[in-house]
Design an enzyme around this catalytic site. Structure first.
Site, short mmCIF file in Angstrom:
data_model
loop_
_atom_site.label_atom_id
_atom_site.label_comp_id
_atom_site.label_asym_id
_atom_site.label_seq_id
_atom_site.Cartn_x
_atom_site.Cartn_y
_atom_site.Cartn_z
N ASP A 1 18.23 -17.89 -27.65
CA ASP A 1 17.52 -18.90 -28.42
C ASP A 1 18.05 -18.95 -29.85
O ASP A 1 18.74 -18.04 -30.31
CB ASP A 1 16.02 -18.57 -28.47
N LYS B 1 16.76 -24.65 -29.56
CA LYS B 1 15.96 -25.86 -29.51
C LYS B 1 15.34 -26.12 -30.87
O LYS B 1 14.97 -25.19 -31.57
CB LYS B 1 14.83 -25.74 -28.47
N MET C 1 3.56 -21.98 -33.56
CA MET C 1 4.16 -23.33 -33.65
C MET C 1 3.16 -24.35 -34.18
O MET C 1 3.06 -25.46 -33.69
CB MET C 1 4.69 -23.76 -32.27
#
Length: 262
Positions: free
Chosen positions: A43, A65, A177
């Site tokens: 990641d 991402k 998040m």
């Protein structure tokens, strides 16, 4: 059955939690897995210093991402992992935090198993644990909080989700998040009856250089995020335990006065 970390066992995938950022928080088992890797699929939030444990001969593939801009879909990542394992490679799927805490590790395990391949999961220090520890913020405390919940702040249909009872007296809520939707999250919680004056910590880049820990009240959360230009990765901690954090050395107190909400 031999451990999947047996160097003679080929054609397998190891999901490894890299922790919240600080490479010193890697587990010994995670380091051993990285050292055995032929391919590392990682990641974007994995700190570059972690890769010192990866052999120079190993192939490194970033599947980083960003919000609204994914380099690969989750299905494509699953297919990539499976394809490399089928060549006989030892594939380490390196994920920030813990693979099974908002890391989509469950989906990747299902994909590998569906392909009839072997998989192991090595847990990592989740962001909530690492960031809270750095800020001296206990997520539970016998006198203040006997329950802690983890939610994702980016899920679709946020307003329709039922978070009733997740934050308040004796309870701690951790939002992953949640920076982009911080104002909406605060509005949602207050609409559900959470006290606007409850303490909130915003923990940005926890355990990494340049980390910041900020404290405010729920009603001021959206304004704080804008004022301070808070950026991901960051988590929100909501609850009375926030007041137990080491404010002098670890938190910048930005709260409006509680009496403004009385």
């Amino acid at each position: 059955m031999a451990s999947l970390l047996d160097p003679d066992a080929r054609g397998r995938v190891i999901l490894v939690g890299a922790g919240p950022g600080d490479p010193d928080l890697l587990t010994l088992k995670a380091v051993a897995a990285l050292q055995s890797a032929d391919v590392v699929v990682h990641d974007g939030l994995v700190d570059d210093r972690v890769f010192v444990h990866v052999p120079a001969t190993a192939q490194r593939i970033s599947v980083a991402k960003k919000r609204d801009r994914h380099t690969l879909s989750q299905d494509a990542i699953n297919a990539l992992i499976v394809a490399h394992v089928k060549t006989g490679a030892i594939v380490v799927r390196l994920k920030g935090g813990d693979p099974f805490v908002f890391g989509r590790g469950g989906e990747e395990v299902e994909a590998v198993r569906a392909a009839g391949l072997r998989v192991e999961v090595i847990p990592g220090v989740s962001a909530a644990l690492g960031c809270a520890a750095e800020a001296m913020l206990p997520l539970t405390h016998r006198d203040w909080s006997s329950a802690v919940s983890f939610v994702a702040g980016t899920c679709k249909g946020l307003a329709e989700q039922n978070w009733a009872g997740l934050a308040g007296h004796g309870r701690t809520l951790v939002v992953y998040m949640g920076v982009t939707a911080a104002r909406a999250i605060a509005d949602k919680l207050m609409a559900d009856g959470v006290d606007p004056g409850i303490a909130v910590a915003v923990l940005e880049r926890g355990t990494l250089p340049g980390s910041r820990a900020m404290r405010t009240l729920l009603a001021d959360l959206g304004d704080l995020v804008e004022r301070e230009n808070v950026l991901s990765p960051a988590i929100l901690v909501i609850g009375e335990v926030v007041l137990l954090s080491d404010a002098e050395n670890h938190l910048k107190t930005l709260a409006v006065q509680a009496e403004a909400f009385s």
